[in-house]
Design a protein around this motif. Structure first.
Motif, PDB file in Angstrom:
ATOM      1  N   VAL A   1       1.078   9.369   3.345  1.00 44.58           N
ATOM      2  CA  VAL A   1       1.843   8.426   2.652  1.00 44.58           C
ATOM      3  C   VAL A   1       1.028   8.360   1.310  1.00 44.58           C
ATOM      4  O   VAL A   1      -0.073   7.566   1.281  1.00 44.58           O
ATOM      5  CB  VAL A   1       1.806   7.120   3.378  1.00 44.58           C
TER       6      VAL A   1
ATOM      7  N   SER B   1       0.679   4.531  -1.029  1.00 43.19           N
ATOM      8  CA  SER B   1       1.317   3.838  -0.035  1.00 43.19           C
ATOM      9  C   SER B   1       1.430   2.234  -0.354  1.00 43.19           C
ATOM     10  O   SER B   1       2.285   1.371   0.176  1.00 43.19           O
ATOM     11  CB  SER B   1       0.333   3.801   1.370  1.00 43.19           C
TER      12      SER B   1
ATOM     13  N   ASN C   1      -3.136   7.239   4.581  1.00 37.01           N
ATOM     14  CA  ASN C   1      -2.367   6.299   3.407  1.00 37.01           C
ATOM     15  C   ASN C   1      -3.619   6.333   2.156  1.00 37.01           C
ATOM     16  O   ASN C   1      -4.717   6.134   2.219  1.00 37.01           O
ATOM     17  CB  ASN C   1      -2.415   4.867   3.970  1.00 37.01           C
TER      18      ASN C   1
END
Length: 555
Positions: free
Chosen positions: A187, A190, A215
Motif C-alpha cells: 500500500v 498509505s 504500508n
C-alpha cells in the motif's frame, strides 16, 4: 549452497541447473536469515536489474533495508506486517519495486501481488517500476506471459503469478480489493487513504493467505491507520516499524549517488523553516498535530537587541536610511499596525531592524479611514522612508489610491500587497522567508526590558502574536495555511512580514526601474514632413456600388 556469491549468481541465472521449484525452496530458506537474503538481493540486482543509466543496480542502505524487511520472515513465524515512514523523494517506492520483482521471480506459480494507492497515478508508480525491471532484461522478460496497462492493469507471469494495481478512493468505495486475497500486498502512500475505506476493505483482504502486508508513505493526520500501526501499543507486537528521515536518504552507501545532498536539505530546511508542518512531515517524517507554531519562542527572543525604538511624536527621528514601512490595515475589530524597518549592513548579510511600531485600535462603528491614511503618510514622511508596503486585500483597497497619490507627491515607492492563500500563495511564501530570516538572525527588535513601559507593551505584543501564530491544515490535511488562533490577531505579524519582505527580499529602489523601456521619438525625413508617407488607409471618395451575384445583375 550459499557459500559464495558466484555460486549464488549461477543459481539465479540458471547456469547452476536449478529449476524454478528449487529456486522457490532456496528463497524460502533465505527468508529466514536476513544476511542470506542480503546476499541474494545484491546478487539479483547485479545479475538482472539496471538503473536509469544502464548500470547494474546498487541500492542505497535505506532502500536495501526496506527490501530486506519486506522479504524476510518474522522470527516468531507470525504474519509479516510493515509500517514504513520515509521522506519525499528518497526512493522508497523504487525500493518496494525491487522487493516485488524479487518476490515474483521466486514465486512464479499462482501468486497474487497487489499494489494499492489513493490514486491511479500513485498506484502506477511502483507498477511501472516493476514493468521496467522485467522489460529491460531479456531473461526476466521471457518469464512474462502478458503486460496489460489499461482496464485492470496487470503483469502476468507464465507460471500464473499476477501483479495488479488499483486505486483505493472514496469514488470507488474500495471495490478494487474486495474479494481479492493477495499473497503479497503493498500500500503506497498509505496515510492518504481514508481510514474507514482502509479498515473495511484492505485489512480483511490479507487474512486468508497471511500475506506480507507493507504500508509506506509520509505522515499526515494522526487520525489514521498508519499512525496506529506505528505508535499505538496495541499494534506493537504485530507490526515491524521503520522510520527514516532525510538523514537516512542522503547516505548513499555503495550506491552511485544519493537522491539529494545534506547541503540541499539544509537549504530547504532554511527556506521552509524547521518548525514548518511541511518540513516536519515531508522530510523529518513526524506525525504532527493539525496545528503547529510558525515561530518558536526561543528563536523569536533571539531577535532581541539592545537599542531604543524611535518615538516620533516626542523626539523626532534621528539618522538612519533605507527605511521601509509595512502596514496591515485593520478590519472590523482588528487593529491597524504600522511597523518601520531599516536595512542595516552586517559583515555577512543584510539585517532588518525594527525602528518604529504603532497600533491604531478600531473605533466604535469601524475605522476612521481618512485619519489612518493621514497617519500612515505622516509616519512615512517623518521617518524619511523610501518604501511603503500596504496590505490592499479587502478593506485595504479603500486607501490604496489615496496612498499611491500621496507617495507619488512625497517621492516614496508605494507597494500594494495582496495576500493569497494556499501552500504556494503569497502569504505562505512570505512567511517562509520570514521564518528563514529569523533563523538566520537577520531580524532585530529592541529588547522590551530596556524600553519605557508604553513602548515595551507594544514590543511584547509583537512577540506574543508571533509566538501564537500557527500553521493550520485544511480538512484533507493537504493545504498549509498561516493564521492566528481563534480569538487572537495577527496584525503585528502581517505588518512585520510585509515590512521585512520589502526590506530584505525586494530589489533596492535604484534597481526597480532597471528594465524599463523608454519610448524614442520616431525620426522622419524632412522632405516628407506634412505629407502622406504612403497609400492611405481610408478613402475619401464614394465607392461604386455593384452587385456581385450574377442572378441579380441588371435589376
Amino acid at each position: 549452497m550459499m557459500k559464495n556469491e558466484k555460486h549464488l549468481k549461477n543459481l539465479l541465472t540458471g547456469r547452476g541447473g536449478v529449476d524454478s521449484r528449487q529456486l522457490e525452496k532456496i528463497f524460502a530458506k533465505c527468508r529466514d536469515d536476513k544476511e542470506k537474503m542480503r546476499k541474494l538481493v545484491r546478487a539479483f540486482c547485479t545479475a538482472y536489474l539496471i538503473d536509469n543509466k544502464q548500470r547494474p543496480l546498487r541500492m542505497r542502505p535505506m532502500q536495501e533495508d526496506i527490501v530486506l524487511e519486506c522479504l524476510t520472515n518474522r522470527k516468531d513465524d507470525k504474519q509479516k506486517k510493515l509500517a514504513i515512514l520515509a521522506p519525499r523523494g528518497s526512493g522508497k517506492s523504487f525500493g518496494l519495486s525491487v522487493a516485488v520483482t524479487i518476490y515474483m521471480f521466486f514465486n512464479r506459480f499462482r501468486d497474487l501481488v497487489f499494489i494499492l494507492a489513493p490514486t491511479e497515478d500513485q498506484a502506477a508508480l511502483i507498477f511501472n517500476y516493476v514493468y521496467r525491471h522485467f522489460a529491460d532484461n531479456t531473461f526476466l522478460n521471457g518469464l512474462v506471459a502478458n503486460y496489460r496497462f489499461h482496464n485492470k492493469p496487470n503483469i502476468t507471469l507464465k507460471g500464473g503469478t499476477v501483479m495488479r494495481r488499483a486505486p483505493l478512493a472514496p469514488s470507488n468505495q474500495g471495490q478494487a480489493i474486495r474479494g481479492q486475497h493477495p499473497t503479497f500486498l503493498v500500500v503506497d502512500e498509505s496515510p492518504l487513504i481514508d481510514d474507514k475505506l482502509f479498515i473495511d476493505n484492505v485489512e480483511p483482504s490479507i487474512v486468508s493467505n497471511k500475506a506480507p502486508f507493507i504500508n509506506l508513505g509520509t505522515p499526515k493526520s494522526k487520525d489514521n491507520h498508519m499512525w496506529r500501526y506505528l505508535y499505538d501499543d496495541n499494534y506493537a507486537d504485530t507490526f515491524t516499524r521503520l522510520h527514516y528521515t532525510w538523514r537516512d536518504a542522503v547516505n548513499k552507501g555503495e550506491a552511485y549517488s544519493a537522491p539529494y545532498t545534506e547541503e540541499e536539505m539544509l537549504d530547504k530546511m532554511t527556506e521552509w523553516g524547521e518548525d514548518s508542518i511541511y518540513w516536519r512531515t515531508e522530510y523529518e517524517c513526524e506525525f504532527v498535530e493539525s496545528v503547529a507554531n510558525v515561530f518558536s519562542p526561543e528563536k523569536i527572543k533571539r531577535c532581541y537587541d539592545d537599542y531604543e525604538i524611535n518615538r516620533l511624536d516626542e523626539y523626532g527621528f534621528e539618522g538612519g536610511s533605507n527605511i521601509t514601512v509595512g502596514v496591515d490595515i485593520g478590519k472590523s475589530v482588528n487593529s491597524t499596525v504600522i511597523s518601520a524597518w531599516s536595512l542595516d549592513k552586517d559583515t555577512d548579510s543584510n539585517i532588518a531592524r525594527l525602528v518604529y511600531i504603532e497600533e491604531i485600535n478600531a473605533r466604535t462603528g469601524g475605522h476612521d479611514i481618512p485619519y489612518q491614511r493621514q497617519r500612515i503618510m505622516d509616519i512615512t514622511t517623518q521617518l524619511g522612508a523610501t518604501r511603503l508596503i500596504v496590505d490592499c486585500t479587502g478593506i485595504g483597497g479603500a486607501v490604496e489610491q489615496d496612498l499611491r497619490l500621496a507617495c507619488l507627491d512625497a517621492g516614496v515607492h508605494f507597494v500594494p500587497f495582496v495576500f493569497t492563500g494556499g501552500p504556494k500563495g503569497t502569504k505562505t511564501q512570505m512567511y517562509r522567508d520570514f521564518v528563514s530570516y529569523i533563523q538566520q538572525g537577520r531580524v532585530k527588535v529592541p529588547n522590551p526590558e530596556n524600553l519605557q513601559p508604553d513602548m515595551a507593551k507594544l514590543v511584547n505584543k509583537w512577540v506574543k502574536e508571533h509566538i501564537e501564530l500557527e500553521y493550520t491544515m485544511d480538512a484533507a490535511n493537504k493545504t498549509e495555511k498561516i493564521a492566528a488562533p481563534n480569538g487572537k490577531h495577527d496584525d503585528y505579524c502581517d505588518s512585520s512580514a510585509m515590512g521585512i519582505h520589502a526590506t530584505l527580499s525586494m530589489l533596492p529602489m535604484t534597481g526597480n526601474f532597471g528594465s524599463s523601456v523608454i519610448s524614442k521619438r520616431i525620426s522622419r525625413p524632412a522632405h516628407n514632413m506634412g505629407k502622406a508617407s504612403g497609400p492611405s488607409f481610408f478613402t475619401t471618395k464614394q465607392r461604386k456600388v455593384t452587385l456581385n451575384k450574377q442572378s441579380l445583375r441588371g435589376i
